[in-house]
Design a protein around this motif. Structure first.
Motif, short mmCIF file in Angstrom:
data_model
loop_
_atom_site.label_atom_id
_atom_site.label_comp_id
_atom_site.label_asym_id
_atom_site.label_seq_id
_atom_site.Cartn_x
_atom_site.Cartn_y
_atom_site.Cartn_z
N LYS A 1 -8.11 -4.05 7.78
CA LYS A 1 -6.88 -3.59 7.12
C LYS A 1 -5.68 -3.55 8.08
O LYS A 1 -5.85 -3.65 9.31
N TYR B 1 -7.46 -4.32 -6.13
CA TYR B 1 -7.76 -2.89 -6.32
C TYR B 1 -7.57 -2.42 -7.76
O TYR B 1 -7.43 -1.22 -8.00
N PHE C 1 -3.87 7.53 -5.92
CA PHE C 1 -3.53 6.88 -4.65
C PHE C 1 -3.30 5.37 -4.77
O PHE C 1 -3.08 4.70 -3.77
N MET D 1 -8.25 8.64 5.48
CA MET D 1 -8.91 8.12 4.28
C MET D 1 -8.23 6.83 3.79
O MET D 1 -8.90 5.90 3.36
N ASN E 1 -8.15 3.36 6.76
CA ASN E 1 -9.53 3.49 7.22
C ASN E 1 -10.11 2.17 7.76
O ASN E 1 -11.31 1.95 7.75
N HIS F 1 -12.50 -2.62 4.69
CA HIS F 1 -13.05 -2.56 3.33
C HIS F 1 -14.32 -3.38 3.31
O HIS F 1 -14.40 -4.42 3.96
P1 CMP Z 1 -11.67 0.69 0.18
O1 CMP Z 1 -13.10 0.51 0.50
O2 CMP Z 1 -10.73 -0.37 0.59
O3 CMP Z 1 -11.54 0.87 -1.41
C1 CMP Z 1 -10.60 1.72 -2.00
C2 CMP Z 1 -9.74 2.39 -1.01
O4 CMP Z 1 -8.95 3.42 -1.51
C3 CMP Z 1 -10.59 3.04 0.04
O5 CMP Z 1 -11.17 2.05 0.84
C4 CMP Z 1 -9.61 3.96 0.72
O6 CMP Z 1 -8.91 3.34 1.78
C5 CMP Z 1 -8.64 4.25 -0.40
N1 CMP Z 1 -8.78 5.62 -0.81
C6 CMP Z 1 -9.84 6.21 -1.34
N2 CMP Z 1 -9.58 7.51 -1.59
C7 CMP Z 1 -8.32 7.72 -1.19
C8 CMP Z 1 -7.47 8.83 -1.17
N3 CMP Z 1 -7.89 10.02 -1.64
N4 CMP Z 1 -6.23 8.68 -0.69
C9 CMP Z 1 -5.81 7.46 -0.24
N5 CMP Z 1 -6.57 6.37 -0.24
C10 CMP Z 1 -7.81 6.50 -0.69
#
Ligand code: CMP
Length: 139
Positions: free
Chosen positions: A10, A50, A58, A110, A113, A116
């Motif tokens: 990311k 997404y 979010f 979060m 992160n 993915h």
């Molecule tokens: P990812 O595996 O890319 O799939 C969905 C993404 O949403 C997840 O990783 C996080 O980066 C993001 N995500 C999940 N929960 C939250 C949250 N509470 N606030 C912001 N981003 C979130």
């Protein structure tokens, strides 16, 4: 069961020049990077990718973040690739991620992160097809 999963390094990872360090963790875990491309995701691509989260509070922040800088999209290959990569990534929230996982080592929060990974074989197939032609995958 497919032996492939889809991965994204990311924008928080590319911004900190961590693509090599993250790829080293992936490879040390026994996963093979069989396709890889550095791209700038368009808003339309991120919104589609997404879509399952479109009702979540979010979603807007997530799309903004994923289009804020370069990402590296990858296809990883290995036995039980989806589950194996989820182990290697660690919990979505880095505060809960196990020692040695990519998110424990590198994630900021979060949202930011670092990586993915697909959550099922079916989603792996769908996600790979969004970014790669079969001819681009050399394993
Ligand atoms: P990812 O595996 O890319 O799939 C969905 C993404 O949403 C997840 O990783 C996080 O980066 C993001 N995500 C999940 N929960 C939250 C949250 N509470 N606030 C912001 N981003 C979130």
């Amino acid at each position: 069961m497919t032996d492939r999963t889809f991965s994204i390094l990311k924008p928080d990872a590319t911004a900190r020049n961590l693509t090599g360090k993250i790829n080293a963790v992936i490879e040390e875990a026994g996963l093979r990077i069989v396709a890889q491309r550095r791209i700038r995701m368009s808003r339309a691509q991120a919104e589609k990718f997404y879509e399952v989260h479109s009702e979540r509070p979010f979603y807007g922040e997530l799309v903004d973040f994923m289009t804020s800088g370069p990402v590296v999209v990858q296809v990883l290959k290995g036995e039980g690739a989806v589950a194996r990569y989820r182990e290697v990534m660690g919990a979505t929230n880095p505060a809960q991620a196990a020692d040695g996982t990519i998110r424990k080592l590198f994630a900021v929060s979060m949202g930011e992160n670092s990586v993915h990974g697909s959550d099922s074989d079916e989603n792996a197939r769908i996600e790979i097809a969004q970014f790669f032609d079969e001819a681009d995958i050399v394993g």
